[in-house]
Design an enzyme around this catalytic site. Structure first.
Site, PDB file in Angstrom:
ATOM      1  N   GLU A 194      -3.062   7.436  -4.455  1.00  0.00           N
ATOM      2  CA  GLU A 194      -2.967   6.140  -3.767  1.00  0.00           C
ATOM      3  C   GLU A 194      -2.743   4.993  -4.746  1.00  0.00           C
ATOM      4  OE1 GLU A 194      -5.935   4.717  -0.482  1.00  0.00           O
ATOM      5  OE2 GLU A 194      -6.517   3.710  -2.339  1.00  0.00           O
TER       6      GLU A 194
ATOM      7  N   TYR B 187       0.861  -1.186   0.000  1.00  0.00           N
ATOM      8  CA  TYR B 187       0.000   0.000   0.000  1.00  0.00           C
ATOM      9  C   TYR B 187       0.897   1.236   0.000  1.00  0.00           C
ATOM     10  CZ  TYR B 187      -3.271   3.596   1.358  1.00  0.00           C
ATOM     11  OH  TYR B 187      -4.023   4.741   1.363  1.00  0.00           O
TER      12      TYR B 187
END
Ligand code: GDP
Ligand code: MN
Length: 382
Positions: free
Chosen positions: A190, A102
Site C-alpha cells: 500500500e 491512494y
C-alpha cells in the site's frame, strides 16, 4: 507479517518505486545529524511503529530547524501509539504536496484474486472516504494470467491524469507495485499517500507491506525483519513446541485436543457470556510433557484467571491425560482454578485420578464445564 515503513520503503526502492530521502534514527542526536545530512531544510519526523494512523496520533511532525528537530524527535520517541512504544523514527526530506493518492494491491477473498484499489482521495482520511463516498474508490480484480500489463496500467493512470508524463509515471509505479506484491508474496502493498509534488513528480510518501506468513520460508530476508509483539512471541513459541495456538483477549484459558473441539469450546464459552483467552489445540497425543508445556503456555498469559481443559479421549486415554495434568500441577505453582472435562477412553479412571487431587474441578459434560469456567471468572455473567 508486518514491516515498518522504512523497511517497506527499502523494498519499494529495490523495485524502483520512488521514495523520498530518509534516515532511520533512534535518538534525538541521531535525528539532528540526519537533518544536517539531508539536502532540504524541511524534514518530516515520523514514528516507526507497526500500526497505521500515526499522523492522526501525532506521530508525524514537520520541522525546519535544528531545535524543532530535537524537540519533535524527543517527543515522538517518548510516545506510545496504539500500544506500540516508539523506539525508532524516520527523518525524511519533507515533500511538498499538490495532491495525495491512494494505491494498493491486496487479496480479495470473495473474488479469490488480487485486487487493485486506487483513489484520487488518498491521505489520512481514506477510511472515511471509503465509508462515506465509496464511489471515489476504484477496485479492480487482477486476472493472474494477465497481471498488470502496460495497457491496463495506462488505463488506470488515465483515470487520474491527462498529461502523458504523469500517466507514464503513474503506470510505471502501478506496475512496479504489482511486481513487488507478487514477488514478495505480500498480502498487502500500500502507498498512502502517493504524492504528486508541485514539480509534477510522484513519490511514495508512506509505505505499508504485509506478508503472507505461510510464504515467509521463501523469503528469508523478509522473515529476518520479523519483530514479534509479546503475543506473537508466545504464538511462535507455541508453534515451535508443536501446538496450534492463537492468543485472544479474554480471561478463560483453553486447552483442548483437536481443532474442531477447540473451536466449539470457544463458542460455548461465548454462549455462556464468557471470553476465551486463546485457542489452543494440543493435538491427539496424551504425552504428559506436552500437557506440562501447554499449561506453562496458558499460565504465561497474565490475563488468564481460569483454565478450562476440554479433552475428548478417543486415541488419547483419559487416565494418561489425568496423570499428565497432575504431573503438570506438581511442577507449576499456581492458584488458578482448573476445570476439566474428560470424556472417552478410560474416562472414569481419569476423572477419579483428578478428583483425588484438590486442584481440579471435574465436570462430565461440556456444558457443565463451561458453566463452571464462566462462573469462576470474576465478573463473568451467567
Ligand atoms: P500515517 O498517518 O501513519 O498513514 O502516516 P503517513 O506517512 O501517511 O503521513 C500522514 C500524513 O502526514 C500524510 O498524508 C501527509 O499529509 C502528512 N505528511 C507526511 N509526510 C509529509 C511531508 O514530507 N510533507 C508534508 N507536507 N506532509 C507530510
Ligand atoms: Mn499513510
Amino acid at each position: 507479517m508486518k514491516v515498518h515503513e522504512y523497511q517497506a520503503k527499502e523494498i519499494f526502492s529495490q523495485y524502483g518505486i520512488p521514495v523520498e530521502q530518509h534516515v532511520l534514527c533512534h535518538t534525538a542526536n541521531e535525528a539532528i545529524k540526519a537533518y544536517q545530512e539531508i539536502v532540504t531544510d524541511k524534514v518530516a519526523i515520523k514514528a516507526q511503529v507497526l500500526t497505521g494512523g500515526r499522523g492522526k496520533a501525532g506521530g508525524i511532525k514537520l520541522a525546519n530547524n535544528k531545535e524543532s528537530v530535537r524537540q519533535y524527535a524527543n517527543e515522538i520517541l517518548n510516545m506510545t501509539i496504539k500500544g506500540f512504544p516508539v523506539k525508532q523514527i524516520l527523518v525524511s526530506e519533507a515533500v511538498d504536496i499538490a495532491a495525495e493518492y491512494y494505491l494498493s494491491f491486496t487479496i480479495d477473498r470473495n473474488t479469490r484474486s488480487v485486487v487493485l484499489i486506487i483513489s484520487a482521495s488518498g491521505g489520512i482520511d481514506i477510511e472515511e472516504v471509503a465509508h462515506k463516498t465509496p464511489e471515489k474508490i476504484i477496485r479492480y480484480s487482477i486476472d493472474p494470467f494477465i497481471g498488470l500489463p502496460a495497457y491496463l496500467a495506462h488505463r488506470f493512470a488515465f483515470s487520474f491524469f491527462k498529461q502523458n508524463e504523469l500517466v507514464e509515471r503513474m503506470s510505471s509505479i502501478l506496475q512496479k507495485l504489482y511486481k513487488t506484491f507478487i514477488e514478495t508474496d505480500a498480502s498487502l502493498a500500500e502507498i498512502n499517500p502517493l504524492v504528486l509534488t508541485p514539480q509534477g513528480t510522484l513519490i511514495a510518501l508512506d509505505a505499508k507491506m504485509v506478508f503472507d506468513d505461510n510464504a515467509l520460508y521463501r523469503h528469508p530476508e523478509i522473515h529476518a525483519l520479523f519483530e514479534p509483539t509479546p503475543e506473537e512471541r508466545i504464538e511462535v513459541t507455541a508453534k515451535n513446541r508443536g501446538f496450534s495456538y492463537v492468543h485472544m483477549d479474554g480471561n478463560i484459558g483453553c486447552m483442548v485436543n483437536g481443532a474442531g473441539l477447540a473451536m466449539t469450546t470457544m463458542d460455548m464459552i461465548k454462549l455462556h457470556g464468557g471470553s476465551p483467552a486463546n485457542f489452543l489445540d494440543i493435538g491427539g497425543s496424551s504425552n504428559p510433557v506436552k500437557v506440562v508445556e501447554a499449561m506453562k503456555l496458558l499460565l504465561n498469559d497474565s490475563k488468564v484467571e481460569v483454565v478450562f481443559i476440554n479433552i475428548f479421549g478417543g486415541i488419547t486415554r483419559c487416565d494418561d491425560v489425568a496423570l499428565g495434568l497432575i504431573q503438570a500441577f506438581d511442577q507449576l505453582q499456581t492458584d488458578i482454578p482448573v476445570i476439566v472435562r474428560l470424556t472417552g477412553t478410560n474416562e472414569n479412571i481419569g476423572r477419579g485420578l483428578l478428583r483425588d487431587h484438590s486442584h481440579f474441578q471435574v465436570a462430565e459434560t461440556m456444558n457443565e464445564a463451561t458453566l463452571l469456567a464462566v462462573q469462576s471468572v470474576k465478573g463473568g455473567n451467567v
